[in-house]
Design a protein around this motif. Sequence first.
Motif, PDB file in Angstrom:
ATOM      1  N   GLU A 111       0.842  -1.194   0.000  1.00 60.71           N
ATOM      2  CA  GLU A 111       0.000   0.000   0.000  1.00 60.71           C
ATOM      3  C   GLU A 111       0.881   1.249   0.000  1.00 60.71           C
ATOM      4  O   GLU A 111       1.195   1.797   1.055  1.00 60.71           O
ATOM      5  CB  GLU A 111      -0.922  -0.001   1.222  1.00 60.71           C
ATOM      6  N   PRO A 112       1.295   1.720  -1.195  1.00 59.06           N
ATOM      7  CA  PRO A 112       2.133   2.928  -1.241  1.00 59.06           C
ATOM      8  C   PRO A 112       1.283   4.190  -1.153  1.00 59.06           C
ATOM      9  O   PRO A 112       0.105   4.190  -1.476  1.00 59.06           O
ATOM     10  CB  PRO A 112       2.791   2.818  -2.613  1.00 59.06           C
ATOM     11  N   GLN A 113       1.919   5.257  -0.701  1.00 52.91           N
ATOM     12  CA  GLN A 113       1.279   6.571  -0.700  1.00 52.91           C
ATOM     13  C   GLN A 113       2.256   7.545  -1.331  1.00 52.91           C
ATOM     14  O   GLN A 113       3.343   7.725  -0.772  1.00 52.91           O
ATOM     15  CB  GLN A 113       0.935   6.999   0.719  1.00 52.91           C
ATOM     16  N   PRO A 114       2.008   8.126  -2.469  1.00 56.85           N
ATOM     17  CA  PRO A 114       0.780   8.059  -3.249  1.00 56.85           C
ATOM     18  C   PRO A 114       0.613   6.696  -3.902  1.00 56.85           C
ATOM     19  O   PRO A 114       1.586   5.988  -4.159  1.00 56.85           O
ATOM     20  CB  PRO A 114       0.973   9.154  -4.297  1.00 56.85           C
ATOM     21  N   ASP A 115      -0.631   6.357  -4.191  1.00 56.18           N
ATOM     22  CA  ASP A 115      -0.926   5.007  -4.666  1.00 56.18           C
ATOM     23  C   ASP A 115      -0.891   4.882  -6.189  1.00 56.18           C
ATOM     24  O   ASP A 115      -1.647   4.130  -6.773  1.00 56.18           O
ATOM     25  CB  ASP A 115      -2.263   4.529  -4.117  1.00 56.18           C
ATOM     26  N   GLU A 116       0.006   5.604  -6.802  1.00 57.88           N
ATOM     27  CA  GLU A 116       0.172   5.532  -8.252  1.00 57.88           C
ATOM     28  C   GLU A 116       1.158   4.419  -8.601  1.00 57.88           C
ATOM     29  O   GLU A 116       2.177   4.256  -7.942  1.00 57.88           O
ATOM     30  CB  GLU A 116       0.683   6.863  -8.790  1.00 57.88           C
ATOM     31  N   LEU A 117       0.821   3.672  -9.632  1.00 61.07           N
ATOM     32  CA  LEU A 117       1.712   2.601 -10.093  1.00 61.07           C
ATOM     33  C   LEU A 117       2.318   3.010 -11.421  1.00 61.07           C
ATOM     34  O   LEU A 117       1.702   3.736 -12.179  1.00 61.07           O
ATOM     35  CB  LEU A 117       0.931   1.297 -10.229  1.00 61.07           C
ATOM     36  N   PRO A 118       3.491   2.585 -11.748  1.00 63.74           N
ATOM     37  CA  PRO A 118       4.319   1.656 -10.989  1.00 63.74           C
ATOM     38  C   PRO A 118       5.007   2.337  -9.808  1.00 63.74           C
ATOM     39  O   PRO A 118       5.333   3.522  -9.856  1.00 63.74           O
ATOM     40  CB  PRO A 118       5.347   1.171 -12.003  1.00 63.74           C
ATOM     41  N   LEU A 119       5.225   1.566  -8.771  1.00 61.47           N
ATOM     42  CA  LEU A 119       5.966   2.013  -7.598  1.00 61.47           C
ATOM     43  C   LEU A 119       7.446   1.775  -7.881  1.00 61.47           C
ATOM     44  O   LEU A 119       7.844   0.668  -8.228  1.00 61.47           O
ATOM     45  CB  LEU A 119       5.523   1.215  -6.369  1.00 61.47           C
ATOM     46  N   GLN A 120       8.234   2.830  -7.775  1.00 61.70           N
ATOM     47  CA  GLN A 120       9.672   2.735  -8.023  1.00 61.70           C
ATOM     48  C   GLN A 120      10.417   3.038  -6.732  1.00 61.70           C
ATOM     49  O   GLN A 120      10.194   4.075  -6.128  1.00 61.70           O
ATOM     50  CB  GLN A 120      10.101   3.749  -9.091  1.00 61.70           C
ATOM     51  N   LEU A 121      11.258   2.108  -6.313  1.00 66.92           N
ATOM     52  CA  LEU A 121      12.094   2.315  -5.132  1.00 66.92           C
ATOM     53  C   LEU A 121      13.553   2.257  -5.540  1.00 66.92           C
ATOM     54  O   LEU A 121      13.949   1.388  -6.317  1.00 66.92           O
ATOM     55  CB  LEU A 121      11.852   1.223  -4.083  1.00 66.92           C
ATOM     56  N   GLN A 122      14.343   3.184  -5.032  1.00 67.03           N
ATOM     57  CA  GLN A 122      15.790   3.110  -5.155  1.00 67.03           C
ATOM     58  C   GLN A 122      16.327   2.750  -3.780  1.00 67.03           C
ATOM     59  O   GLN A 122      15.814   3.234  -2.773  1.00 67.03           O
ATOM     60  CB  GLN A 122      16.380   4.464  -5.566  1.00 67.03           C
ATOM     61  N   TRP A 123      17.327   1.881  -3.748  1.00 63.56           N
ATOM     62  CA  TRP A 123      17.946   1.539  -2.473  1.00 63.56           C
ATOM     63  C   TRP A 123      19.451   1.679  -2.589  1.00 63.56           C
ATOM     64  O   TRP A 123      20.016   1.536  -3.669  1.00 63.56           O
ATOM     65  CB  TRP A 123      17.560   0.134  -2.014  1.00 63.56           C
ATOM     66  N   LEU A 134      13.999  -1.207  -7.300  1.00 62.66           N
ATOM     67  CA  LEU A 134      12.977  -2.217  -7.113  1.00 62.66           C
ATOM     68  C   LEU A 134      11.672  -1.616  -7.611  1.00 62.66           C
ATOM     69  O   LEU A 134      11.315  -0.495  -7.225  1.00 62.66           O
ATOM     70  CB  LEU A 134      12.889  -2.575  -5.629  1.00 62.66           C
ATOM     71  N   SER A 135      10.979  -2.330  -8.490  1.00 64.07           N
ATOM     72  CA  SER A 135       9.752  -1.806  -9.089  1.00 64.07           C
ATOM     73  C   SER A 135       8.584  -2.727  -8.774  1.00 64.07           C
ATOM     74  O   SER A 135       8.734  -3.940  -8.673  1.00 64.07           O
ATOM     75  CB  SER A 135       9.882  -1.696 -10.603  1.00 64.07           C
ATOM     76  N   PHE A 136       7.410  -2.119  -8.641  1.00 62.35           N
ATOM     77  CA  PHE A 136       6.181  -2.878  -8.426  1.00 62.35           C
ATOM     78  C   PHE A 136       5.119  -2.305  -9.351  1.00 62.35           C
ATOM     79  O   PHE A 136       4.822  -1.115  -9.315  1.00 62.35           O
ATOM     80  CB  PHE A 136       5.737  -2.784  -6.965  1.00 62.35           C
ATOM     81  N   TYR A 137       4.554  -3.175 -10.187  1.00 58.85           N
ATOM     82  CA  TYR A 137       3.588  -2.749 -11.185  1.00 58.85           C
ATOM     83  C   TYR A 137       2.163  -3.141 -10.823  1.00 58.85           C
ATOM     84  O   TYR A 137       1.263  -2.994 -11.639  1.00 58.85           O
ATOM     85  CB  TYR A 137       3.950  -3.340 -12.552  1.00 58.85           C
ATOM     86  N   GLY A 138       1.953  -3.645  -9.622  1.00 54.64           N
ATOM     87  CA  GLY A 138       0.628  -4.110  -9.232  1.00 54.64           C
ATOM     88  C   GLY A 138       0.439  -5.547  -9.684  1.00 54.64           C
ATOM     89  O   GLY A 138       1.378  -6.207 -10.134  1.00 54.64           O
ATOM     90  N   GLY A 139      -0.756  -6.033  -9.559  1.00 57.99           N
ATOM     91  CA  GLY A 139      -1.044  -7.390 -10.008  1.00 57.99           C
ATOM     92  C   GLY A 139      -1.776  -8.195  -8.953  1.00 57.99           C
ATOM     93  O   GLY A 139      -2.361  -7.656  -8.016  1.00 57.99           O
ATOM     94  N   ASP A 140      -1.699  -9.499  -9.110  1.00 57.05           N
ATOM     95  CA  ASP A 140      -2.421 -10.399  -8.227  1.00 57.05           C
ATOM     96  C   ASP A 140      -1.671 -10.613  -6.915  1.00 57.05           C
ATOM     97  O   ASP A 140      -0.652  -9.983  -6.645  1.00 57.05           O
ATOM     98  CB  ASP A 140      -2.680 -11.738  -8.932  1.00 57.05           C
ATOM     99  N   THR A 141      -2.179 -11.505  -6.109  1.00 56.99           N
ATOM    100  CA  THR A 141      -1.585 -11.755  -4.793  1.00 56.99           C
ATOM    101  C   THR A 141      -0.151 -12.259  -4.911  1.00 56.99           C
ATOM    102  O   THR A 141       0.678 -11.956  -4.050  1.00 56.99           O
ATOM    103  CB  THR A 141      -2.426 -12.773  -4.008  1.00 56.99           C
ATOM    104  N   PHE A 142       0.159 -13.004  -5.956  1.00 54.61           N
ATOM    105  CA  PHE A 142       1.519 -13.512  -6.138  1.00 54.61           C
ATOM    106  C   PHE A 142       2.486 -12.375  -6.469  1.00 54.61           C
ATOM    107  O   PHE A 142       3.635 -12.396  -6.047  1.00 54.61           O
ATOM    108  CB  PHE A 142       1.567 -14.592  -7.223  1.00 54.61           C
ATOM    109  N   ALA A 143       2.020 -11.373  -7.230  1.00 58.23           N
ATOM    110  CA  ALA A 143       2.872 -10.223  -7.553  1.00 58.23           C
ATOM    111  C   ALA A 143       3.184  -9.420  -6.291  1.00 58.23           C
ATOM    112  O   ALA A 143       4.324  -8.989  -6.090  1.00 58.23           O
ATOM    113  CB  ALA A 143       2.192  -9.336  -8.595  1.00 58.23           C
ATOM    114  N   HIS A 144       2.197  -9.241  -5.432  1.00 62.70           N
ATOM    115  CA  HIS A 144       2.430  -8.542  -4.168  1.00 62.70           C
ATOM    116  C   HIS A 144       3.420  -9.332  -3.307  1.00 62.70           C
ATOM    117  O   HIS A 144       4.351  -8.760  -2.737  1.00 62.70           O
ATOM    118  CB  HIS A 144       1.108  -8.357  -3.404  1.00 62.70           C
ATOM    119  N   PHE A 145       3.216 -10.641  -3.229  1.00 63.31           N
ATOM    120  CA  PHE A 145       4.099 -11.486  -2.422  1.00 63.31           C
ATOM    121  C   PHE A 145       5.533 -11.447  -2.949  1.00 63.31           C
ATOM    122  O   PHE A 145       6.492 -11.349  -2.180  1.00 63.31           O
ATOM    123  CB  PHE A 145       3.584 -12.929  -2.408  1.00 63.31           C
ATOM    124  N   GLU A 146       5.677 -11.504  -4.266  1.00 63.59           N
ATOM    125  CA  GLU A 146       7.014 -11.489  -4.871  1.00 63.59           C
ATOM    126  C   GLU A 146       7.736 -10.173  -4.578  1.00 63.59           C
ATOM    127  O   GLU A 146       8.919 -10.162  -4.229  1.00 63.59           O
ATOM    128  CB  GLU A 146       6.903 -11.701  -6.376  1.00 63.59           C
TER     129      GLU A 146
END
Length: 194
Positions: A111-123, A134-146
């Motif tokens: 649950e990112p804030q702001p909730d715009e996708l894709p979520l981009q994280l730099q570490w 690290l990027s998150f494009y949304g998706g099903d439960t497996f995508a969240h888990f991954e």
Amino acid sequence: MSSAKDSFSPEMIRIFKIFGLGSLLFVLLLSFFNEKRANNSGEEKPMMRITDADRLFFKNLRALHYDLEGRDDAKINIYRHGKRTKDASIPHLNLSILINRVKDEAYIFVEPQPDELPLQLQWKNLLSGEEGELSFYGGDTFAHFEFVSKLNFLLDENIQFKMAVGDSWEPVLTEMEVIKTTIKDYYRLTNNPN
């Protein structure tokens, strides 16, 4: 004493032959239309099933630290850590644990804030200087888990995270204990060894 051959009439022997041959052909025919295949790839999907004992442990001991939102329309309980960042004016990343009451399954959601996708994280590792994205494009439960599994390997006090917000990069996950605790509770709930 009569032999076994005398106890069956020729019609009965023919019925046995027809039934045996028909059964073999039926099994062979069904084997061609079996869509479910064995997973021999070595990559197992994460287990999301929960047992009654794990559910009771979570509800009695761990759920006290979470805010509960009951979604009766979906028959899901959503648990969000009580110490999570709640201020919508600052960028942050929260995780929630969803328990499906019908299927006895649990899911972890990003649950990112702001909730715009894709979520981009730099570490960036402050000790070694190693960095990545690290990027998150949304998706099903497996995508969240991954995504959460990848994030879990990076959670360390020496790692600094920044999230893309518009054209700038804002620091996030400054309080990692809430995220670590949520991931740990989810893994305990679903008996994942991570």
